[in-house]
Design an enzyme around this catalytic site. Sequence first.
Site, mmCIF file in Angstrom:
data_model
loop_
_atom_site.group_PDB
_atom_site.id
_atom_site.type_symbol
_atom_site.label_atom_id
_atom_site.label_comp_id
_atom_site.label_asym_id
_atom_site.label_seq_id
_atom_site.Cartn_x
_atom_site.Cartn_y
_atom_site.Cartn_z
ATOM 1 C CB CYS A 2 -0.850 0.044 1.261
ATOM 2 S SG CYS A 2 -1.817 -1.443 1.518
ATOM 3 C CD1 TRP A 77 -1.418 -5.691 -3.154
ATOM 4 C CD2 TRP A 77 -2.183 -4.611 -4.936
ATOM 5 N NE1 TRP A 77 -1.418 -6.570 -4.196
ATOM 6 C CE2 TRP A 77 -1.880 -5.935 -5.310
ATOM 7 C CE3 TRP A 77 -2.686 -3.742 -5.912
ATOM 8 C CZ2 TRP A 77 -2.055 -6.401 -6.610
ATOM 9 C CZ3 TRP A 77 -2.859 -4.219 -7.208
ATOM 10 C CH2 TRP A 77 -2.543 -5.537 -7.537
ATOM 11 C CG ASN A 103 3.003 -0.523 2.972
ATOM 12 O OD1 ASN A 103 2.457 -1.521 2.518
ATOM 13 N ND2 ASN A 103 4.213 -0.144 2.598
ATOM 14 N N GLY A 104 1.774 -2.908 5.179
ATOM 15 C CA GLY A 104 2.475 -4.073 5.715
ATOM 16 C C GLY A 104 1.474 -5.118 6.162
ATOM 17 C CD GLU A 486 7.787 -16.452 -18.010
ATOM 18 O OE1 GLU A 486 6.869 -17.048 -18.601
ATOM 19 O OE2 GLU A 486 7.682 -15.279 -17.623
ATOM 20 C CE LYS A 490 7.979 -12.141 -19.476
ATOM 21 N NZ LYS A 490 7.149 -13.051 -18.779
ATOM 22 C CD GLU A 493 5.514 -10.850 -22.593
ATOM 23 O OE1 GLU A 493 4.346 -10.475 -22.725
ATOM 24 O OE2 GLU A 493 5.922 -11.419 -21.571
ATOM 25 C CG HIS A 509 11.687 -36.603 -31.407
ATOM 26 N ND1 HIS A 509 11.799 -37.924 -31.833
ATOM 27 C CD2 HIS A 509 12.078 -36.609 -30.108
ATOM 28 C CE1 HIS A 509 12.217 -38.675 -30.828
ATOM 29 N NE2 HIS A 509 12.400 -37.894 -29.766
ATOM 30 C CE LYS A 608 0.850 -6.833 -15.384
ATOM 31 N NZ LYS A 608 2.062 -7.640 -15.604
HETATM 32 O O1 M6R Z 1 -3.205 -12.188 -15.375
HETATM 33 P P1 M6R Z 1 -2.770 -13.564 -15.854
HETATM 34 O O2 M6R Z 1 -1.667 -14.121 -15.059
HETATM 35 O O3 M6R Z 1 -3.928 -14.506 -15.972
HETATM 36 O O4 M6R Z 1 -2.234 -13.311 -17.325
HETATM 37 C C1 M6R Z 1 -1.855 -14.381 -18.136
HETATM 38 C C2 M6R Z 1 -1.103 -13.929 -19.355
HETATM 39 O O5 M6R Z 1 -1.863 -13.011 -20.087
HETATM 40 C C3 M6R Z 1 0.241 -13.256 -18.964
HETATM 41 O O6 M6R Z 1 1.036 -14.104 -18.205
HETATM 42 C C4 M6R Z 1 1.008 -12.855 -20.229
HETATM 43 O O7 M6R Z 1 1.430 -13.990 -20.916
HETATM 44 C C5 M6R Z 1 2.163 -11.935 -19.877
HETATM 45 N N1 M6R Z 1 2.235 -10.852 -20.789
HETATM 46 C C6 M6R Z 1 3.470 -12.653 -19.862
HETATM 47 O O8 M6R Z 1 4.553 -11.797 -19.626
#
Ligand code: M6R
Length: 613
Positions: A2, A77, A103-104, A486, A490, A493, A509, A608
């Site tokens: 927060c 938060w 906050n905490g 992962e 990264k 994207e 394969h 996001k």
């Molecule tokens: O909010 P979520 O964790 O459900 O989102 C899932 C994906 O949209 C999210 O992980 C997306 O792949 C990110 N941009 C990855 O960096």
Amino acid sequence: MCGIIGGTGLDEVLPVLVEGLRRLEYRGYDSAGVALADGGSIWRVRVANGTNSVAELAGVARPPSKGSRAGIAHTRWATHGRPSVENAHPHLDCTGRIALVHNGIVENHLSLAEALTDRGHVLQSATDTEVLVHLIEEEVARGLALVEAVRSVLATVRGSLAIAVISADDPETIVAARRATPLIVGLRDHAAFLASDIPALLGQTRQLYVLDDDEVAELRPGALRVLTLAGAEVEPRALEVAWSLESAQKGGFDDFMSKEIREQPDAVANTLLDRLGPDGSLAFDDAELSAEELRSVDKVCIIACGSSHHAAMVAKYAVEHWARLPVEVDIASEFRYRDPVLDARTLAVGVSQSGETLDTLVAMREARNSGARLIAVSNVVDSSMAREAQAALYTHAGPEVGVAATKTFLAQLVALELLALMLAEVRGTLSHAEVSGWLSKLHEVPGLVREAIRRSEDVDAVAKALADARDFFYLGRHVGFPVALEGALKLKELAYLRAEGYPAGELKHGPIALIEPGAVVVAVATRNRLWEKLCSNVQEVASRGATVVVIADDGDHETAALADHVLWVPHADPLISPLVDVVPLQLLAYRLARLHGHDPDRPRNLAKVVTVE
Ligand code: M6R
């Protein structure tokens, strides 16, 4: 996480507090509130309007008439208690004459609340915070000054806190304290301030000081006194601030992604905090799921998208190994449209940073309709998924602004490993001592992650060497496979480069046909049980001309000898290693994005939170 702010000695206190909250919004925005010491009473306004809470507060809060010069404010938060007006800060004591923001997390809030209720206090919220203001009320009633009352209460609470308190009986004084949560204070002519973070105060003063753990500050107009918990007066530690206001909002970082990568040790530590229930066993945050129901589970089905799906893949290894339960991991958008076989003995787990991803949410509903028990792992308290589920396991990573999941991914990994241990504990597949042993190892992770982040310049050098490459293959085996996925995600994207993640054994394969000089192979080569086999796969691509980068355990020169570039990481147990090994991959994608001129916070075509199919 927060944000708190306070100011005294101000002719117009309300606008200063609201502007400070705006700058703290990155710390959360589930609700917002302000309290002013106003002519012998406390004036308070609180709102809970999701992402617009601070804006709404600015719209509805009108300065009270009696000319207050001191106040405190909060942007939340949610961690304990859903986002709502009752749970919004500031909280008041029973007399309504003391107000507090926090906050905490107060770890022993349940026992403190029980004792307060027995002594006749009426608690108005479901937060862990409210106990603090009632405890201070008792100390003030005993005749202590506000600053002494706060000192005394700090000795009785466990957990992390940054607090600010005002009292109608001393209307120009604010008392603030800190333990394991940031808090700065500032001075200017006839005013004094406090805040969770520098950006909130930069518009007011640059004469800033940082409080250390268990220090209590008394702020009066133009004056600051700092005391230790034992009551000794100490010189406050001055803070050098070189930031512009604009950069400060990102905490001095160029972008939110860099900031969030650096926050990963805290994200992991906070997710591990406060996990033991009253009987000493691991507990969910919100649960309507008994140990008996968990014990009856004979299959686990984890549903997620994107990075959350990769975290789920790591969880499969942990649950199968520790709890000896079969695990299916599904991409949510696929799960919805097949005909999964689920019943009351299936534990379905939805994993999502936002808790709002539509595919995952609907898949969870399907699972529940089929009779499965349902758990949500989410970074947002009271998210749609948390409400859909019978139990929530929250990742306490704080708000993530950058579109690429970084700190929330690490927090998901640790939350899912906790879930695996919880299942192992109720099923008796691990002894209590073994569970404790694994918990101790998890508590070492923040330090290991911090060390991996510290090496970012080594990653920058490798990124520079790869700046012209266009085709990347990420390889891993066992838990290294989801880490490879992962890393590839990264890179795609953020840097818009072609990157594929493969289980290294699968290369022969088909995909190995794509390997030729110019291709880059990034291998997650820390030592797990398939390390030798992975090394053979690396040799296969190296001999076909690929440029090889390995993620290797510190000192593992045998692995390093196979590669053109090495990214060293501190050694971790294989089941925990994804938390560490993914860090250089995040940094590599970040640096390549920058070298290609892309904004890492706002990758093209992405959002996001994905609330469409
Ligand atoms: O909010 P979520 O964790 O459900 O989102 C899932 C994906 O949209 C999210 O992980 C997306 O792949 C990110 N941009 C990855 O960096």
